[in-house]
Design an enzyme around this catalytic site. Structure first.
Site, mmCIF file in Angstrom:
data_model
loop_
_atom_site.group_PDB
_atom_site.id
_atom_site.type_symbol
_atom_site.label_atom_id
_atom_site.label_comp_id
_atom_site.label_asym_id
_atom_site.label_seq_id
_atom_site.Cartn_x
_atom_site.Cartn_y
_atom_site.Cartn_z
ATOM 1 N N ASP A 30 80.233 19.365 29.839
ATOM 2 C CA ASP A 30 79.261 18.414 30.362
ATOM 3 C C ASP A 30 79.993 17.231 31.001
ATOM 4 O OD1 ASP A 30 76.024 17.884 29.727
ATOM 5 O OD2 ASP A 30 77.193 16.105 30.282
ATOM 6 N N ASN A 86 66.442 21.311 26.235
ATOM 7 C CA ASN A 86 65.372 20.408 26.650
ATOM 8 C C ASN A 86 64.469 21.158 27.616
ATOM 9 O OD1 ASN A 86 66.336 18.149 25.185
ATOM 10 N ND2 ASN A 86 67.825 17.694 26.794
ATOM 11 N N GLN A 93 64.726 16.822 29.909
ATOM 12 C CA GLN A 93 65.367 17.754 30.853
ATOM 13 C C GLN A 93 65.539 17.071 32.202
ATOM 14 O OE1 GLN A 93 63.406 21.572 31.480
ATOM 15 N NE2 GLN A 93 65.142 22.355 32.667
ATOM 16 N N SER A 94 66.749 17.106 32.707
ATOM 17 C CA SER A 94 67.031 16.462 33.998
ATOM 18 C C SER A 94 67.535 17.456 35.032
ATOM 19 C CB SER A 94 68.055 15.339 33.823
ATOM 20 O OG SER A 94 69.258 15.839 33.295
ATOM 21 N N VAL A 95 68.032 18.587 34.582
ATOM 22 C CA VAL A 95 68.478 19.641 35.502
ATOM 23 C C VAL A 95 67.569 20.842 35.272
ATOM 24 C CG1 VAL A 95 70.362 21.153 36.196
ATOM 25 C CG2 VAL A 95 70.862 18.806 35.474
ATOM 26 N N HIS A 99 69.453 25.586 30.506
ATOM 27 C CA HIS A 99 70.796 25.429 29.951
ATOM 28 C C HIS A 99 70.711 25.147 28.471
ATOM 29 C CE1 HIS A 99 69.317 21.643 31.648
ATOM 30 N NE2 HIS A 99 69.916 21.019 30.641
ATOM 31 N N HIS A 101 72.600 23.260 25.536
ATOM 32 C CA HIS A 101 73.645 22.305 25.171
ATOM 33 C C HIS A 101 74.339 22.835 23.916
ATOM 34 C CE1 HIS A 101 72.105 18.646 27.476
ATOM 35 N NE2 HIS A 101 71.041 19.419 27.503
#
Ligand code: 5GP
Length: 113
Positions: A30, A86, A93-95, A99, A101
């Site tokens: 990350d 997320n 969640q931003s992307v 995914h 983590h």
């Protein structure tokens, strides 16, 4: 459709420190780590979020869950890691490319904030 950020990382169009890859997924460090180990494990297939996965993605999702512990072990944490997904902007969640983590290397509180 244009590629997601994580597709571009998978395709090596954007640099990242890749720690694992196979035919179905890629894992990379990350860019803003929240723990000594903070890795993003992403399917090459750009599923936007877990809730948009389909029944046909079942084996892919299983593959991610079976691969994450191997990555944590390779980072030195075979039995002490946290996985987080997320799902949606409201929970962080931003992307918008699914995914997982993988976090390890420090104590984690429960419940998460
Ligand atoms: P989310 O907030 O969507 O659950 O997680 C997105 C994660 O992707 C964040 O932890 C963020 O630091 C990471 N990230 C965002 N952009 C990049 C990037 O360009 N490279 C890498 N390696 N990680 C990124």
């Amino acid at each position: 459709m244009s590629k997601t950020l994580f597709e571009k990382i998978c395709d090596r169009e954007i640099p990242a420190e890749i720690v694992y890859e196979d035919e179905l997924c890629v894992a990379f460090k990350d860019i803003h780590p929240q723990a000594p180990v903070h890795i993003q494990l992403v399917p090459r297939k750009p599923i936007t979020m877990l809730s948009n996965a389909e029944p046909s993605d079942q084996s892919l999702l299983g593959h991610l869950l079976l691969t994450a512990p191997k990555i944590a072990a390779a980072q030195g944490y075979p039995d002490a890691f946290r996985l987080a997904v997320n799902n949606g902007a409201a929970v962080g969640q931003s992307v918008f490319h699914l995914h997982v983590h993988i976090l390890a290397g420090r104590p984690f509180k429960w419940p998460p904030g």
